[in-house]
Design a protein around this motif. Sequence first.
Motif, PDB file in Angstrom:
ATOM      1  N   VAL A 211     104.696 122.379  55.262  1.00 59.23           N
ATOM      2  CA  VAL A 211     105.925 123.030  54.800  1.00 59.23           C
ATOM      3  C   VAL A 211     106.735 122.079  53.925  1.00 59.23           C
ATOM      4  N   ALA A 212     106.784 120.799  54.308  1.00 57.86           N
ATOM      5  CA  ALA A 212     107.522 119.808  53.520  1.00 57.86           C
ATOM      6  C   ALA A 212     106.954 119.729  52.102  1.00 57.86           C
ATOM      7  N   ALA A 213     105.629 119.800  51.987  1.00 57.48           N
ATOM      8  CA  ALA A 213     105.002 119.745  50.659  1.00 57.48           C
ATOM      9  C   ALA A 213     105.362 120.974  49.840  1.00 57.48           C
ATOM     10  N   GLU A 214     105.475 122.137  50.493  1.00 57.36           N
ATOM     11  CA  GLU A 214     105.841 123.362  49.767  1.00 57.36           C
ATOM     12  C   GLU A 214     107.302 123.362  49.351  1.00 57.36           C
ATOM     13  N   LEU A 215     108.159 122.824  50.212  1.00 57.51           N
ATOM     14  CA  LEU A 215     109.596 122.843  49.925  1.00 57.51           C
ATOM     15  C   LEU A 215     109.973 121.867  48.823  1.00 57.51           C
ATOM     16  N   GLY A 216     109.279 120.757  48.734  1.00 59.04           N
ATOM     17  CA  GLY A 216     109.538 119.809  47.657  1.00 59.04           C
ATOM     18  C   GLY A 216     110.644 118.816  47.946  1.00 59.04           C
ATOM     19  N   SER A 217     111.090 118.126  46.887  1.00 58.84           N
ATOM     20  CA  SER A 217     112.029 117.010  47.030  1.00 58.84           C
ATOM     21  C   SER A 217     113.444 117.442  47.384  1.00 58.84           C
ATOM     22  N   GLY A 218     113.706 118.745  47.363  1.00 62.52           N
ATOM     23  CA  GLY A 218     115.037 119.205  47.745  1.00 62.52           C
ATOM     24  C   GLY A 218     115.275 119.106  49.240  1.00 62.52           C
ATOM     25  N   PHE A 219     114.230 118.800  49.987  1.00 57.63           N
ATOM     26  CA  PHE A 219     114.351 118.649  51.436  1.00 57.63           C
ATOM     27  C   PHE A 219     114.006 117.220  51.826  1.00 57.63           C
ATOM     28  N   VAL A 220     114.632 116.737  52.880  1.00 60.09           N
ATOM     29  CA  VAL A 220     114.415 115.375  53.347  1.00 60.09           C
ATOM     30  C   VAL A 220     114.139 115.407  54.854  1.00 60.09           C
ATOM     31  N   GLN A 221     113.258 114.536  55.289  1.00 59.16           N
ATOM     32  CA  GLN A 221     112.934 114.471  56.708  1.00 59.16           C
ATOM     33  C   GLN A 221     113.920 113.535  57.391  1.00 59.16           C
ATOM     34  N   ILE A 222     114.568 114.025  58.446  1.00 62.71           N
ATOM     35  CA  ILE A 222     115.543 113.199  59.176  1.00 62.71           C
ATOM     36  C   ILE A 222     115.058 112.859  60.591  1.00 62.71           C
ATOM     37  N   HIS A 223     113.946 113.455  60.955  1.00 63.37           N
ATOM     38  CA  HIS A 223     113.370 113.237  62.287  1.00 63.37           C
ATOM     39  C   HIS A 223     111.889 113.585  62.175  1.00 63.37           C
ATOM     40  N   ARG A 224     111.077 113.069  63.065  1.00 59.94           N
ATOM     41  CA  ARG A 224     109.643 113.340  62.967  1.00 59.94           C
ATOM     42  C   ARG A 224     109.346 114.821  63.085  1.00 59.94           C
ATOM     43  N   SER A 225     110.294 115.603  63.610  1.00 61.23           N
ATOM     44  CA  SER A 225     110.079 117.038  63.788  1.00 61.23           C
ATOM     45  C   SER A 225     111.123 117.879  63.057  1.00 61.23           C
ATOM     46  N   ARG A 226     111.808 117.291  62.043  1.00 60.35           N
ATOM     47  CA  ARG A 226     112.903 118.047  61.430  1.00 60.35           C
ATOM     48  C   ARG A 226     113.059 117.720  59.947  1.00 60.35           C
ATOM     49  N   LEU A 227     113.234 118.752  59.149  1.00 59.67           N
ATOM     50  CA  LEU A 227     113.575 118.641  57.727  1.00 59.67           C
ATOM     51  C   LEU A 227     114.939 119.280  57.501  1.00 59.67           C
ATOM     52  N   VAL A 228     115.650 118.811  56.500  1.00 55.05           N
ATOM     53  CA  VAL A 228     116.941 119.392  56.170  1.00 55.05           C
ATOM     54  C   VAL A 228     117.062 119.478  54.643  1.00 55.05           C
ATOM     55  N   ARG A 229     117.700 120.521  54.179  1.00 48.09           N
ATOM     56  CA  ARG A 229     117.919 120.661  52.726  1.00 48.09           C
ATOM     57  C   ARG A 229     119.075 119.758  52.309  1.00 48.09           C
ATOM     58  N   ARG A 230     118.812 118.913  51.327  1.00 48.82           N
ATOM     59  CA  ARG A 230     119.811 117.922  50.909  1.00 48.82           C
ATOM     60  C   ARG A 230     121.137 118.570  50.517  1.00 48.82           C
ATOM     61  N   ALA A 231     121.073 119.670  49.760  1.00 46.71           N
ATOM     62  CA  ALA A 231     122.286 120.295  49.249  1.00 46.71           C
ATOM     63  C   ALA A 231     123.135 120.910  50.344  1.00 46.71           C
ATOM     64  N   ALA A 232     122.528 121.132  51.539  1.00 47.00           N
ATOM     65  CA  ALA A 232     123.286 121.739  52.631  1.00 47.00           C
ATOM     66  C   ALA A 232     124.041 120.705  53.459  1.00 47.00           C
ATOM     67  N   VAL A 233     123.750 119.410  53.254  1.00 44.45           N
ATOM     68  CA  VAL A 233     124.370 118.354  54.051  1.00 44.45           C
ATOM     69  C   VAL A 233     125.806 118.113  53.590  1.00 44.45           C
ATOM     70  N   ARG A 234     126.733 118.082  54.565  1.00 39.52           N
ATOM     71  CA  ARG A 234     128.123 117.817  54.248  1.00 39.52           C
ATOM     72  C   ARG A 234     128.618 116.490  54.830  1.00 39.52           C
ATOM     73  N   ARG A 235     128.020 116.047  55.915  1.00 34.95           N
ATOM     74  CA  ARG A 235     128.475 114.801  56.511  1.00 34.95           C
ATOM     75  C   ARG A 235     127.340 114.149  57.290  1.00 34.95           C
ATOM     76  N   VAL A 236     127.310 112.814  57.249  1.00 33.42           N
ATOM     77  CA  VAL A 236     126.318 112.045  58.002  1.00 33.42           C
ATOM     78  C   VAL A 236     127.074 110.976  58.804  1.00 33.42           C
ATOM     79  N   GLU A 237     126.914 111.007  60.119  1.00 36.49           N
ATOM     80  CA  GLU A 237     127.570 110.028  61.000  1.00 36.49           C
ATOM     81  C   GLU A 237     126.490 109.191  61.695  1.00 36.49           C
ATOM     82  N   THR A 238     126.594 107.887  61.548  1.00 34.52           N
ATOM     83  CA  THR A 238     125.596 106.982  62.118  1.00 34.52           C
ATOM     84  C   THR A 238     126.114 106.377  63.421  1.00 34.52           C
ATOM     85  N   ASP A 239     125.259 106.390  64.456  1.00 32.89           N
ATOM     86  CA  ASP A 239     125.604 105.794  65.748  1.00 32.89           C
ATOM     87  C   ASP A 239     125.319 104.290  65.712  1.00 32.89           C
ATOM     88  N   ARG A 240     125.769 103.606  66.771  1.00 36.98           N
ATOM     89  CA  ARG A 240     125.490 102.172  66.881  1.00 36.98           C
ATOM     90  C   ARG A 240     123.999 101.910  66.998  1.00 36.98           C
TER      91      ARG A 240
END
Length: 266
Positions: A211-240
């Motif tokens: 699916v990642a190959a079909e979706l292309g570079s507009g999506f990014v993997q954030i977890h071994r089991s999860r992809l997210v569309r870059r344009a949909a991201v509004r905030r990123v909070e990093t833990d310690r």
Amino acid sequence: MNGAQRRLALILGGGFLVILVAVMIANAESTMSDLALAGTHETKAHVWVWEVTSIVAWLTVAPAIWWLIGHLRPPRFSWAVVLLLIVLASVPLSLAHMALMTVLRKLYYAAEGGQYLFLNRLSNPILYEFRKDFASYLQFAGLIAIAQWLFARVGETRHIPASPRILKIVDGAVSHQIPVEEIDHVNAAGNYVELAWHGRTLLHRATLVAVAAELGSGFVQIHRSRLVRRAAVRRVETDRSGDFTVTLADGTSLRGSRRYRDSMQG
């Protein structure tokens, strides 16, 4: 220059040459008739040399007129300023035309063993020639302005919205045609993936890698089991720990692994 502009250039160039030839013939015949009526003897060859050298001189200064017309136009300048500058430019351009055609004529006459005198019978030959040049200059400027306008119109390409990329999803007995830019995120679920689309979750039999190959570079993997569309991201909070939380435009929060944190910065 696109194909339409090249075709237009050929048409305009051909038409312009036809007009030049017609003008030269008319001017040469008129000049010979005027000279005959005045009782002045002049060879046809010389009359034709006068016409040809004049045209060659105008063609030599034509690029300067093209540049002038292309750069002096609203909104860069008001119409009043444009007209004034075009009129003022006629003086140096006419002088350049006179100088070049005189040199060419002198060379021709010298090759014949004679001498060319620039309108020696007139008290003010430069003023006399400038009055004729001014009309020719305005004709060149007008034709160039029309040509540039036509090139600009032909060069405009209608904006045709690109067809959205579609991902075909088979969810049970139902087949969906989902625009890729409407998918917010994708989660792996065994032999399936779950696609979030307009608040719904669609189940699709495929691997996350496929699916990642079909979706292309507009999506990014954030977890071994999860992809997210870059344009949909509004905030990123990093833990310690280095893990992070991604918040999407619809308020959905997704956990990301520090292993994939760099991908969010790419």
